[in-house]
Design a protein around this motif. Structure first.
Motif, PDB file in Angstrom:
ATOM      1  N   GLU A 133      -4.662 -35.238  -9.763  1.00  0.00           N
ATOM      2  CA  GLU A 133      -3.849 -34.114 -10.237  1.00  0.00           C
ATOM      3  C   GLU A 133      -4.142 -32.848  -9.424  1.00  0.00           C
ATOM      4  N   TYR A 134      -5.442 -32.565  -9.245  1.00  0.00           N
ATOM      5  CA  TYR A 134      -5.800 -31.365  -8.459  1.00  0.00           C
ATOM      6  C   TYR A 134      -5.286 -31.494  -7.022  1.00  0.00           C
ATOM      7  N   ALA A 135      -5.487 -32.671  -6.428  1.00  0.00           N
ATOM      8  CA  ALA A 135      -5.088 -32.848  -5.029  1.00  0.00           C
ATOM      9  C   ALA A 135      -3.578 -32.666  -4.866  1.00  0.00           C
ATOM     10  N   GLY A 136      -2.837 -33.115  -5.865  1.00  0.00           N
ATOM     11  CA  GLY A 136      -1.380 -33.039  -5.764  1.00  0.00           C
ATOM     12  C   GLY A 136      -0.823 -31.673  -6.117  1.00  0.00           C
ATOM     13  N   THR A 137      -1.647 -30.807  -6.750  1.00  0.00           N
ATOM     14  CA  THR A 137      -1.125 -29.551  -7.283  1.00  0.00           C
ATOM     15  C   THR A 137      -1.560 -28.322  -6.489  1.00  0.00           C
ATOM     16  N   LEU A 138      -2.809 -28.324  -6.000  1.00  0.00           N
ATOM     17  CA  LEU A 138      -3.344 -27.102  -5.384  1.00  0.00           C
ATOM     18  C   LEU A 138      -3.408 -27.289  -3.857  1.00  0.00           C
ATOM     19  N   PRO A 139      -2.567 -26.529  -3.137  1.00  0.00           N
ATOM     20  CA  PRO A 139      -2.391 -26.817  -1.708  1.00  0.00           C
ATOM     21  C   PRO A 139      -3.621 -26.554  -0.843  1.00  0.00           C
ATOM     22  N   TRP A 140      -4.596 -25.760  -1.305  1.00  0.00           N
ATOM     23  CA  TRP A 140      -5.757 -25.505  -0.441  1.00  0.00           C
ATOM     24  C   TRP A 140      -6.818 -26.606  -0.561  1.00  0.00           C
ATOM     25  N   LEU A 141      -6.586 -27.591  -1.428  1.00  0.00           N
ATOM     26  CA  LEU A 141      -7.490 -28.739  -1.499  1.00  0.00           C
ATOM     27  C   LEU A 141      -6.995 -29.786  -0.497  1.00  0.00           C
ATOM     28  N   ASP A 142      -7.604 -29.795   0.687  1.00  0.00           N
ATOM     29  CA  ASP A 142      -7.121 -30.736   1.711  1.00  0.00           C
ATOM     30  C   ASP A 142      -7.442 -32.169   1.316  1.00  0.00           C
ATOM     31  N   TYR A 143      -8.665 -32.392   0.839  1.00  0.00           N
ATOM     32  CA  TYR A 143      -9.073 -33.740   0.433  1.00  0.00           C
ATOM     33  C   TYR A 143      -9.917 -33.673  -0.826  1.00  0.00           C
ATOM     34  N   VAL A 144      -9.733 -34.651  -1.700  1.00  0.00           N
ATOM     35  CA  VAL A 144     -10.534 -34.770  -2.912  1.00  0.00           C
ATOM     36  C   VAL A 144     -11.168 -36.155  -2.893  1.00  0.00           C
ATOM     37  N   VAL A 145     -12.474 -36.203  -3.154  1.00  0.00           N
ATOM     38  CA  VAL A 145     -13.155 -37.499  -3.229  1.00  0.00           C
ATOM     39  C   VAL A 145     -13.352 -37.829  -4.709  1.00  0.00           C
ATOM     40  N   THR A 146     -12.794 -38.944  -5.151  1.00  0.00           N
ATOM     41  CA  THR A 146     -13.020 -39.345  -6.542  1.00  0.00           C
ATOM     42  C   THR A 146     -14.075 -40.446  -6.552  1.00  0.00           C
ATOM     43  N   GLY A 147     -15.101 -40.243  -7.386  1.00  0.00           N
ATOM     44  CA  GLY A 147     -16.214 -41.189  -7.408  1.00  0.00           C
ATOM     45  C   GLY A 147     -17.315 -40.736  -6.462  1.00  0.00           C
ATOM     46  N   HIS A 153      -9.603 -18.277   6.471  1.00  0.00           N
ATOM     47  CA  HIS A 153      -9.990 -19.303   7.460  1.00  0.00           C
ATOM     48  C   HIS A 153      -9.091 -20.533   7.276  1.00  0.00           C
ATOM     49  N   PRO A 154      -7.819 -20.421   7.665  1.00  0.00           N
ATOM     50  CA  PRO A 154      -6.869 -21.508   7.375  1.00  0.00           C
ATOM     51  C   PRO A 154      -7.221 -22.846   8.022  1.00  0.00           C
ATOM     52  N   ASP A 155      -8.026 -22.832   9.107  1.00  0.00           N
ATOM     53  CA  ASP A 155      -8.350 -24.097   9.770  1.00  0.00           C
ATOM     54  C   ASP A 155      -9.571 -24.797   9.184  1.00  0.00           C
ATOM     55  N   LEU A 156     -10.274 -24.128   8.303  1.00  0.00           N
ATOM     56  CA  LEU A 156     -11.464 -24.733   7.690  1.00  0.00           C
ATOM     57  C   LEU A 156     -11.006 -25.817   6.705  1.00  0.00           C
ATOM     58  N   VAL A 157     -11.387 -27.056   6.968  1.00  0.00           N
ATOM     59  CA  VAL A 157     -10.946 -28.167   6.107  1.00  0.00           C
ATOM     60  C   VAL A 157     -11.738 -28.130   4.794  1.00  0.00           C
ATOM     61  N   GLN A 158     -11.039 -28.221   3.680  1.00  0.00           N
ATOM     62  CA  GLN A 158     -11.702 -28.136   2.379  1.00  0.00           C
ATOM     63  C   GLN A 158     -11.700 -29.497   1.682  1.00  0.00           C
ATOM     64  N   VAL A 159     -12.902 -29.893   1.234  1.00  0.00           N
ATOM     65  CA  VAL A 159     -13.076 -31.167   0.533  1.00  0.00           C
ATOM     66  C   VAL A 159     -13.739 -30.878  -0.813  1.00  0.00           C
ATOM     67  N   TYR A 160     -13.231 -31.508  -1.850  1.00  0.00           N
ATOM     68  CA  TYR A 160     -13.774 -31.291  -3.198  1.00  0.00           C
ATOM     69  C   TYR A 160     -14.229 -32.618  -3.790  1.00  0.00           C
ATOM     70  N   GLY A 161     -15.341 -32.578  -4.543  1.00  0.00           N
ATOM     71  CA  GLY A 161     -15.823 -33.788  -5.196  1.00  0.00           C
ATOM     72  C   GLY A 161     -16.711 -33.437  -6.368  1.00  0.00           C
ATOM     73  N   GLY A 162     -17.129 -34.463  -7.104  1.00  0.00           N
ATOM     74  CA  GLY A 162     -17.962 -34.244  -8.284  1.00  0.00           C
ATOM     75  C   GLY A 162     -17.255 -34.737  -9.539  1.00  0.00           C
ATOM     76  N   ALA A 163     -17.974 -34.700 -10.657  1.00  0.00           N
ATOM     77  CA  ALA A 163     -17.442 -35.276 -11.892  1.00  0.00           C
ATOM     78  C   ALA A 163     -16.103 -34.649 -12.295  1.00  0.00           C
ATOM     79  N   ASN A 164     -15.897 -33.371 -11.931  1.00  0.00           N
ATOM     80  CA  ASN A 164     -14.639 -32.727 -12.319  1.00  0.00           C
ATOM     81  C   ASN A 164     -13.434 -33.220 -11.518  1.00  0.00           C
ATOM     82  N   PHE A 165     -13.686 -34.052 -10.510  1.00  0.00           N
ATOM     83  CA  PHE A 165     -12.583 -34.592  -9.701  1.00  0.00           C
ATOM     84  C   PHE A 165     -12.471 -36.105  -9.834  1.00  0.00           C
ATOM     85  N   ASP A 166     -13.143 -36.648 -10.827  1.00  0.00           N
ATOM     86  CA  ASP A 166     -13.087 -38.104 -11.007  1.00  0.00           C
ATOM     87  C   ASP A 166     -11.693 -38.557 -11.456  1.00  0.00           C
TER      88      ASP A 166
END
Ligand code: B12
Length: 270
Positions: free
Chosen positions: A204-218, A185-198
């Motif tokens: 680092e994750y956002a800059g390294t793994l291309p399927w992470l479209d957006y990462v919320v820190t905090g 599902h290439p058009d499904l926007v992926q957002v990641y968050g939680g303590a592991n993305f603080d």
């Protein structure tokens, strides 16, 4: 004493100082929040519960998928509970290692891992009575098959955005499913968050793994609805330049390291 406290009391934000509620989004998005293994199965996710309420209040549809429960049913509640609470998990990180093959392929072989962490054999035998071959089978066969089943069983085409929450040992499970979803599902926007993305981890994750479209820190209570509002207005949401404090993407991970602002209005988070 009362006089000394006065300036402090005056500095505490009052209801009337709160920012105005966000304007309604230009269109309502369909959002899925996902709680992956190895989240505990005896309690709901406070993260998904809170975020679901703010996403709905912002005018979007929002479902929560407890795939941790699904996986516990797959491997048995006792094995699941045992692995998620296994002693010294912070040293051998068995939960992360088990999903790492599905996420990244063979980065650390079983033989190297079992040699580095000999206690795993005893702990696994105590938990299941099984051999290391069975643990290897869980990693190489059961988990990738179960993840492929998750891609099929949920109607992901019915969503615009999927949000993964990750604390403790939820990271490689989230990344593995996210990677498979990107392929299907290439058009499904992926957002990641939680303590592991603080903080720096998120960047680092956002800059390294291309399927992470957006990462919320905090905290996501303010930043996530703001991000969704920008995605709703964007022509190409997965590659939009979202200017929201605390939201990172590969395009700006290196430049923005501020955490998301915290909500000042607990009444809006319930
Ligand atoms: C309560 C708590 C516990 C409780 C309950 C844990 C549980 N299983 O639920 C207990 C006491 C059991 C516990 C134990 C441990 N804890 Co603890 N714990 C906390 C604490 C204080 C609060 C967590 C919480 O519920 N916060 C409330 C929720 C709503 O906030 P949140 O998770 O941050 O979620 C917000 C954002 O992250 C974001 N967000 C989250 N998901 C998503 C998803 C999307 C899509 C978006 C956009 C945003 C988003 O928005 C959310 C809402 O604002 C945190 C520290 C902290 N202040 O956060 C540590 C913390 C989570 N614990 C931590 C650790 C290390 C542990 C232990 C390993 C300690 C130990 N040595 O045993 C154990 C492990 C237990 C386990 N495996 O379950 C670390 C986790 C590190 C990590 N990277 O995962 C933390 C962050 C503390 C720290 N700074 O080191 N813990």
């Amino acid at each position: 004493m009362a006089i000394e406290l006065l300036p402090l009391v005056a500095a505490v934000p009052r209801a009337t100082d709160q920012p105005e509620p966000e304007p309604p989004p230009t269109r309502s998005l369909r959002v899925a929040l996902v709680n992956m293994p190895w989240a505990r199965v005896d309690a709901p996710s406070i993260q998904c519960g809170l975020l679901q309420s703010v996403v709905r209040a912002a005018g979007h549809r929002c479902d929560v998928h407890y795939l941790n429960l699904d996986f516990a049913a797959e491997i048995g509640a006792q094995t699941y509970d045992g692995l998620s609470g296994i002693p010294s998990e912070r040293l051998h990180l068995i939960g992360e290692w088990l999903f790492s093959y599905a996420a990244f392929g063979e980065v650390l072989t079983e033989s190297a891992y079992y040699q580095d962490f000999p206690e795993v054999e005893k702990q696994w035998a105590k938990l299941t009575g099984g051999s290391l071959d069975e643990l290897t089978g869980l990693r190489r066969d059961t988990i990738p098959d179960w993840l492929r089943g998750c891609v099929r069983r949920v109607d992901w085409a019915d969503y615009d955005v999927v949000g993964f929450t990750s604390t403790f040992l939820q990271n490689t499970a989230s990344l593995a499913l996210g990677r498979m979803l990107r392929a299907e599902h290439p058009d499904l926007v992926q957002v990641y968050g939680g303590a592991n993305f603080d903080g720096a981890m998120g960047a680092e994750y956002a800059g390294t793994l291309p399927w992470l479209d957006y990462v919320v820190t905090g905290e996501g209570d303010v930043a996530f609805p703001r991000l969704l509002a920008q995605l709703a207005a964007a022509e190409h949401p997965a590659v939009a330049h979202c200017r929201v404090p605390g939201v990172l993407s590969a395009r700006d991970a290196a430049t923005q390291t501020r955490d998301a602002p915290r909500t000042q209005d607990l009444g809006r988070v319930s």
